[in-house]
Design an enzyme around this catalytic site. Structure first.
Site, PDB file in Angstrom:
ATOM      1  N   ARG A  39       0.757  -1.108  -0.049  1.00  0.00           N
ATOM      2  CA  ARG A  39      -0.088  -0.006   0.140  1.00  0.00           C
ATOM      3  C   ARG A  39       0.775   1.270  -0.102  1.00  0.00           C
ATOM      4  O   ARG A  39       1.509   1.508   1.012  1.00  0.00           O
ATOM      5  CB  ARG A  39      -0.705   0.077   1.157  1.00  0.00           C
ATOM      6  CG  ARG A  39      -2.003   1.125   1.147  1.00  0.00           C
ATOM      7  CD  ARG A  39      -2.585   1.276   2.573  1.00  0.00           C
ATOM      8  NE  ARG A  39      -1.907   2.040   3.553  1.00  0.00           N
ATOM      9  CZ  ARG A  39      -2.343   1.890   4.735  1.00  0.00           C
ATOM     10  NH1 ARG A  39      -3.550   1.646   4.972  1.00  0.00           N
ATOM     11  NH2 ARG A  39      -1.717   2.683   5.589  1.00  0.00           N
ATOM     12  N   SER A 108     -12.761  -3.813   1.400  1.00  0.00           N
ATOM     13  CA  SER A 108     -12.776  -3.009   2.732  1.00  0.00           C
ATOM     14  C   SER A 108     -14.335  -2.938   2.902  1.00  0.00           C
ATOM     15  O   SER A 108     -14.868  -2.248   2.066  1.00  0.00           O
ATOM     16  CB  SER A 108     -12.035  -1.978   3.027  1.00  0.00           C
ATOM     17  OG  SER A 108     -10.469  -2.336   3.051  1.00  0.00           O
ATOM     18  N   LYS A 137      -3.492   5.197   9.053  1.00  0.00           N
ATOM     19  CA  LYS A 137      -4.359   5.880   7.960  1.00  0.00           C
ATOM     20  C   LYS A 137      -5.645   6.860   8.497  1.00  0.00           C
ATOM     21  O   LYS A 137      -5.901   6.629   9.659  1.00  0.00           O
ATOM     22  CB  LYS A 137      -5.091   4.591   7.278  1.00  0.00           C
ATOM     23  CG  LYS A 137      -5.938   4.875   6.033  1.00  0.00           C
ATOM     24  CD  LYS A 137      -6.540   3.656   5.653  1.00  0.00           C
ATOM     25  CE  LYS A 137      -7.485   4.021   4.410  1.00  0.00           C
ATOM     26  NZ  LYS A 137      -8.121   2.772   3.747  1.00  0.00           N
TER      27      LYS A 137
END
Length: 220
Positions: A39, A108, A137
């Site tokens: 990511r 998600s 995040k």
């Protein structure tokens, strides 16, 4: 495609503790990670492809599949095993058209509505969260906690009983067992592995906790 979510390691240059991403990925897999995702929310496409190729090469010969966050084009370019997407990213149906049936697609989900509306027949797994508070995040929504995880997992299982379910956000050694107890088949982990002094040892510990919690849940 069956996906083993027991220890899902997310590799992010913003949370890598100045380690080489490919080396970090190899260490956590050697420690017991069963799935790896790259990511990188800040890098351009060229950098992301370079990172992804390096991680994929480092995992050659190891058992954990390798996924790219969001980017189906990058996954195709580096021959990754699949992608993980969010609710506002490419639609799972479109991702499946691009990637075909032999690559992994994970999604998600954060709410009961999403659990009821997600096209589960196009997915290989879902990750539910954020379960706990996280620094890795930006997330404007409050954590759903274990009760939220339990409720959303039940809604997913009502529609797709065998679909693997992961818990994500703020997972560490202190709360991984309770996430499993709330219905997750595994945990998605960033900082508890990548920011550890010894990522391989951290992965070994986390994997043992998850395996023990799954065994306990199965015996209950």
């Amino acid at each position: 495609m069956t996906v083993d979510l027991r220890l899902y390691a997310l590799i992010d240059p913003e949370r890598a503790n100045d380690r080489d991403l490919a080396e970090l990925a190899r260490l956590v897999v050697e420690g017991g990670a069963t799935l790896v995702q790259l990511r990188d929310k800040t890098g351009n496409t060229r950098r992301l492809i370079e990172e992804a190729r390096a991680v994929r090469a480092a995992l050659t010969g190891l058992t954990a599949p390798f996924l790219v966050n969001d980017r189906a084009d990058v996954a195709l370019a580096v021959k990754a095993d699949g992608i993980h997407i969010g609710w506002d990213d490419i639609a799972p149906t479109d991702a499946r058209l691009l990637l075909g049936t032999n690559r992994i697609i994970g999604l998600s989900i954060k709410t009961l509505r999403q659990a009821e509306e997600a096209p589960l027949d196009h997915l290989d797994y879902v990750c539910i969260g954020g379960v706990y508070q996280t620094l890795s995040k930006d997330n404007p929504d409050p954590p759903i906690g274990t009760e939220g995880l339990r409720a959303i997992a039940a809604a997913v299982r009502k529609r797709a009983p065998s679909l693997p379910i992961g818990a994500i956000a703020g997972i560490d050694e202190s709360n991984a067992p309770e996430a499993i107890g709330a219905g997750a088949d595994g945990v998605a982990v960033i900082s508890a592995l990548s920011m550890a002094k010894d990522p391989k040892a951290a992965a070994e510990t986390m994997r043992s906790l998850v395996d023990a919690a799954l065994e306990k849940r199965g015996a209950a």
